[in-house]
Design a protein around this motif. Structure first.
Motif, PDB file in Angstrom:
ATOM      1  N   MET A   1       0.845  -1.181   0.000  1.00  0.00           N
ATOM      2  CA  MET A   1       0.000   0.000   0.000  1.00  0.00           C
ATOM      3  C   MET A   1       0.885   1.236   0.000  1.00  0.00           C
ATOM      4  N   THR A   3       1.465   4.972   0.997  1.00  0.00           N
ATOM      5  CA  THR A   3       1.010   5.887   2.042  1.00  0.00           C
ATOM      6  C   THR A   3       1.579   7.272   1.777  1.00  0.00           C
ATOM      7  N   SER A  21      -4.496  -3.443  -6.014  1.00  0.00           N
ATOM      8  CA  SER A  21      -5.158  -4.032  -4.847  1.00  0.00           C
ATOM      9  C   SER A  21      -4.854  -5.527  -4.794  1.00  0.00           C
ATOM     10  N   GLY A  75      -9.113   1.181  -1.573  1.00  0.00           N
ATOM     11  CA  GLY A  75      -8.652   1.292  -0.195  1.00  0.00           C
ATOM     12  C   GLY A  75      -7.449   0.427   0.116  1.00  0.00           C
ATOM     13  N   GLN A  76      -7.178  -0.553  -0.723  1.00  0.00           N
ATOM     14  CA  GLN A  76      -6.003  -1.405  -0.549  1.00  0.00           C
ATOM     15  C   GLN A  76      -4.786  -0.870  -1.293  1.00  0.00           C
ATOM     16  N   TYR A  78      -3.898   2.777  -1.725  1.00  0.00           N
ATOM     17  CA  TYR A  78      -3.228   3.932  -1.116  1.00  0.00           C
ATOM     18  C   TYR A  78      -4.045   4.472   0.046  1.00  0.00           C
ATOM     19  N   ARG A  79      -3.358   5.265   0.868  1.00  0.00           N
ATOM     20  CA  ARG A  79      -4.027   6.008   1.930  1.00  0.00           C
ATOM     21  C   ARG A  79      -3.247   7.301   2.135  1.00  0.00           C
ATOM     22  N   ASP A  81      -2.277   9.891   5.215  1.00  0.00           N
ATOM     23  CA  ASP A  81      -2.264  10.122   6.655  1.00  0.00           C
ATOM     24  C   ASP A  81      -2.924  11.462   6.978  1.00  0.00           C
ATOM     25  N   THR A 147     -12.732  11.877  -5.803  1.00  0.00           N
ATOM     26  CA  THR A 147     -12.822  11.754  -4.351  1.00  0.00           C
ATOM     27  C   THR A 147     -12.391  13.069  -3.734  1.00  0.00           C
ATOM     28  N   LEU A 149     -11.082  14.714  -0.199  1.00  0.00           N
ATOM     29  CA  LEU A 149     -10.502  14.408   1.101  1.00  0.00           C
ATOM     30  C   LEU A 149     -10.406  15.666   1.928  1.00  0.00           C
TER      31      LEU A 149
END
Length: 151
Positions: A1, A3, A21, A75-76, A78-79, A81, A147, A149
Motif C-alpha cells: 500500500m 502511504t 489491490s 482502499g487497498q 493507497y491512503r 495520513d 474523491t 478528502l
C-alpha cells in the motif's frame, strides 16, 4: 500500500501509477446479494442454468456490482495520513469493456490523474481505476473516480 504523509505529497504524485489491490473473488453468492440489494434479478446474473445457454456461457456480475467494489479495491492501494474524512464526489467516466463471469478474481490498479487543492482543507483527487480480471488482458471496468478528502 502506498502511504502519503501529507496533501502536498499527494499533489506531487499526479501522473503516477500507485499500484494494485489484492485479488477479490466475485462469487455467485456476491452477485445474488447484489441482485437482492438492487432488485436487478436479470437471468444473466442470477440463473446459472439459463446462463449456460447465454452469450457468456455462465452468469456474469452486474456492471454496477463491479463499480461498487471500488472502495474495497482502492482502499487497498493507497491512503493519506491525517485525512479526517473522505467522500465520493462522482465519476467522470465509466466503461465496462468486457464481461465479468462469476467465479472470477479481480483487482484494481490506480493512477492519479489530477489532485487539486479546493481550499479549506479539501483536496480533490481524480484517479483512473482499472479493474482487471485475473488471466485476461481486457479490463472489466475503467473509471475516472473523483474523491474529496478533508485533510
Amino acid at each position: 500500500m502506498r502511504t502519503f504523509a501529507s496533501a502536498g505529497e499527494l499533489l506531487a504524485s499526479v501522473g503516477e501509477h500507485l499500484g494494485y489491490s489484492e485479488w477479490q473473488d466475485v462469487t455467485q453468492e456476491r452477485v445474488n446479494l447484489f441482485a437482492d440489494a438492487t432488485g436487478d434479478h436479470q437471468w444473466i446474473h442470477v440463473d446459472p442454468e439459463r446462463a449456460k445457454e447465454g452469450p457468456f456461457g455462465t452468469t456474469i456480475a452486474h456492471g454496477y456490482l463491479t463499480l461498487s467494489l471500488l472502495p474495497i479495491l482502492v482502499g487497498q492501494v493507497y491512503r493519506v495520513d491525517g485525512v479526517r474524512m473522505g467522500i465520493n464526489y462522482g465519476l467522470d467516466m465509466v466503461r465496462f469493456p468486457s464481461p465479468l463471469p462469476t467465479g472470477s478474481k479481480i483487482r484494481a490498479g490506480v493512477e492519479i490523474l489530477a489532485a487539486d487543492d479546493k481550499g479549506e482543507g479539501w483536496t480533490q483527487l481524480k484517479c483512473r481505476v482499472t479493474i482487471e480480471r485475473e488471466g485476461h488482458e481486457k479490463p472489466v471496468c475503467v473509471t475516472d473516480a473523483l474523491t474529496r478528502l478533508l485533510i
